[in-house]
Design a protein around this motif. Structure first.
Motif, short mmCIF file in Angstrom:
data_model
loop_
_atom_site.label_atom_id
_atom_site.label_comp_id
_atom_site.label_asym_id
_atom_site.label_seq_id
_atom_site.Cartn_x
_atom_site.Cartn_y
_atom_site.Cartn_z
N ALA A 39 -11.79 -28.87 47.18
CA ALA A 39 -12.82 -27.83 47.36
C ALA A 39 -13.57 -28.08 48.66
O ALA A 39 -13.89 -27.15 49.40
CB ALA A 39 -13.79 -27.83 46.19
N HIS A 153 -19.01 -29.68 44.23
CA HIS A 153 -18.35 -29.94 42.95
C HIS A 153 -19.22 -29.62 41.75
O HIS A 153 -18.83 -29.88 40.61
CB HIS A 153 -17.89 -31.39 42.86
CG HIS A 153 -16.83 -31.73 43.86
ND1 HIS A 153 -16.43 -33.01 44.13
CD2 HIS A 153 -16.07 -30.93 44.66
CE1 HIS A 153 -15.47 -33.01 45.04
NE2 HIS A 153 -15.24 -31.75 45.39
N ARG A 364 -7.92 -35.16 44.20
CA ARG A 364 -8.70 -34.05 44.74
C ARG A 364 -9.60 -33.53 43.62
O ARG A 364 -9.38 -33.83 42.45
CB ARG A 364 -7.80 -32.89 45.22
CG ARG A 364 -6.82 -33.21 46.32
CD ARG A 364 -7.43 -33.87 47.54
NE ARG A 364 -8.50 -33.14 48.19
CZ ARG A 364 -8.44 -32.58 49.39
NH1 ARG A 364 -7.32 -32.64 50.07
NH2 ARG A 364 -9.49 -31.98 49.92
N SER A 365 -10.56 -32.71 43.98
CA SER A 365 -11.45 -32.19 42.93
C SER A 365 -10.69 -31.24 42.00
O SER A 365 -11.01 -31.12 40.83
CB SER A 365 -12.67 -31.51 43.53
OG SER A 365 -12.30 -30.53 44.47
N LYS A 386 -10.02 -43.70 43.96
CA LYS A 386 -11.11 -42.81 43.59
C LYS A 386 -10.47 -41.69 42.79
O LYS A 386 -9.66 -40.93 43.32
CB LYS A 386 -11.76 -42.29 44.87
CG LYS A 386 -12.78 -41.22 44.67
CD LYS A 386 -13.49 -40.93 45.97
CE LYS A 386 -13.17 -39.52 46.41
NZ LYS A 386 -14.23 -38.92 47.22
P1 PGA Z 1 -12.24 -32.37 47.45
O1 PGA Z 1 -13.33 -33.53 47.36
O2 PGA Z 1 -11.05 -32.79 46.71
O3 PGA Z 1 -12.96 -31.19 46.86
O4 PGA Z 1 -11.98 -32.19 48.93
C1 PGA Z 1 -13.03 -34.87 47.32
C2 PGA Z 1 -13.69 -35.62 48.44
O5 PGA Z 1 -14.41 -35.06 49.28
O6 PGA Z 1 -13.49 -36.83 48.52
#
Ligand code: PGA
Ligand code: ZN
Length: 426
Positions: A39, A153, A364-365, A386
């Motif tokens: 995201a 998020h 990923r989110s 993570k």
């Molecule tokens: P994203 O966020 O998967 O929405 O890009 C994860 C991050 O920023 O580490």
């Protein structure tokens, strides 16, 4: 050799369509991989191809990416040796012909790349982590568990995206998960007692209506201590402000706090937080194009804080080399879909390790039940992972896979919390 490649649209954890690929080999071995979606994406990520047809999935369909797998890509990779991952990936990169994988879609290419390695592992009758990492693969990653969600998020005013806890005092991966889960549930209780909402955000962490990082950090510290652990010894705090998301016109605009900070003021604010709380790691402390800020912060605090480049590197070995030369960050976040093939991901991890940069494998989110990154974290010896909070199956699926890997490794497994995550508080 690869005998069949088939893709389909499935749903990710946010209910958006994503690509899933099955690869079958001539000997009957199979691999299946699903592609995640971010995201708060970096500007230089490989392109996730979406159909843009507003009548289907609100424009987010991935039918074209699926068609590319089932058509051009299947034709090009059928007959190739699945063990020769580099050739399979190079074939797709060449077929795509763009720098950012925008023609076929990085989501199409990554699905095939990961399904191929999984089929090859099965052909060797080896678990994926072992096939990828060989006999030396035995280091379980220290998890950074994202228990408070903000930014892009969550639907709260919190400017920073992620407040994570790393169980650095744990003696094994399983113990790390147990400790994290205990803190997660303690946090839930104390938030509820204080009258806060305890619904969770995209990565399974709580998303109360906090406006400042201090509020979130105070609750997190309290939850660690109420669970019987010592903040700074048993748990380190890790942040991902995802600073590119609120960097506009050369300033950091803290909408939740209702104020704006210059790059220098933003750095001073982060360093002040790191003085007042047992923070060991900050990801994307600076925006992806604030290189001056990145260099200043790294020069000032790089010896005592882990500074993880996510948006600034986009899992791209060449961008990482710029950072190594330019003196910014000292660690890299690795997201397979930011770059789009396993071969390139491996090159990035190797480049980081050679330069002494720490590596954090990352989800990923938007995720699926796919657990490939758990195996890659061990296979590539990343040391850290993570993959969200201690709730939502899209997040816990990866923790559960790592629990299985640790069990499979038995006495030869290694977990080294304080050795991997260092900070001057620890
Ligand atoms: P994203 O966020 O998967 O929405 O890009 C994860 C991050 O920023 O580490
Ligand atoms: Zn990030």
């Amino acid at each position: 050799a690869i005998s069949r490649v088939h893709a389909r649209q499935i749903l990710d954890s946010r209910g958006n369509p994503s690509v899933e690929v099955d690869v079958e080999l001539a000997d009957g071995s199979r691999g299946r991989a699903a592609v995640p979606s971010g995201a708060s994406t970096g500007a230089n990520e490989a392109v996730e191809l979406r159909d843009g047809d507003p009548r289907r999935f609100h424009g987010k369909g991935v039918g074209q990416a699926v068609a590319h797998v089932n058509g051009e890509i299947a034709t090009a990779v059928t007959g190739l040796d699945a063990e020769d991952q580099a050739t399979v990936d190079a074939t797709m990169i060449e077929l795509d012909g763009t720098k950012d994988k925008g023609r076929l879609g990085a989501n199409a290419i990554l699905g095939v790349s990961l399904a191929t390695v999984k089929a090859a592992a099965e052909a060797h009758r080896q678990p994926l982590f072992r096939y990828v990492g060989g006999v030396g693969a035995r280091l379980l990653p220290v998890p950074m568990m994202n228990i408070v969600n903000g930014g892009a998020h969550a639907d709260n005013p919190l400017d920073f995206q992620e407040f994570m806890i790393a169980p650095v005092g744990a003696t094994s991966f399983f113990e790390a998960v147990r400790m994290g889960s205990e803190v997660f549930h303690t946090l839930r209780r104390s938030l509820a007692e204080a009258g806060h909402n305890v619904n969770v955000g995209d990565e399974g962490g709580f998303a109360p209506a906090f406006t400042t990082a201090d509020e979130a950090l105070d609750f997190v510290l309290l939850a660690i201590e109420q669970s019987g652990y010592r903040a700074g010894a048993d748990f380190a705090i890790c942040l991902d402000p995802a600073s590119s998301e609120f960097f506009t016109d050369g300033h950091y605009a803290y909408a939740g706090e209702g104020l704006t900070r210059t790059s220098d003021e933003h750095i001073d604010y982060l360093l002040d937080l790191a003085r007042r709380y047992p923070i060991a790691s900050i990801e994307d402390p600076m925006a992806e194009d604030d290189f001056t800020g990145w260099k200043r912060l790294t020069a000032e605090a790089g010896d005592r804080l882990q500074l993880v480049g996510d948006d600034v590197f986009c899992t791209d070995a060449d961008r990482l080399l710029d950072g190594i030369e330019g003196g910014y960050a000292n660690a890299i976040l690795v997201k397979v879909n930011q770059i789009g093939t396993l071969t390139e991901t491996i090159r990035t991890v190797e480049t980081a390790h050679k330069a002494g940069y720490r590596v954090v494998m990352s989800h990923r989110s938007g995720e699926t039940e796919d657990t490939t990154i758990a195996d890659l974290a061990v296979g590539l010896g990343c040391g850290q992972i993570k993959t969200g909070s201690l709730s939502r199956s899209d997040r816990t699926a990866k923790y559960n896979q790592l629990i299985r890997i640790e069990e499979e490794l038995g006495g030869s497994s290694e977990f080294d919390g304080r050795g991997v995550v260092r900070g001057d508080h620890l």
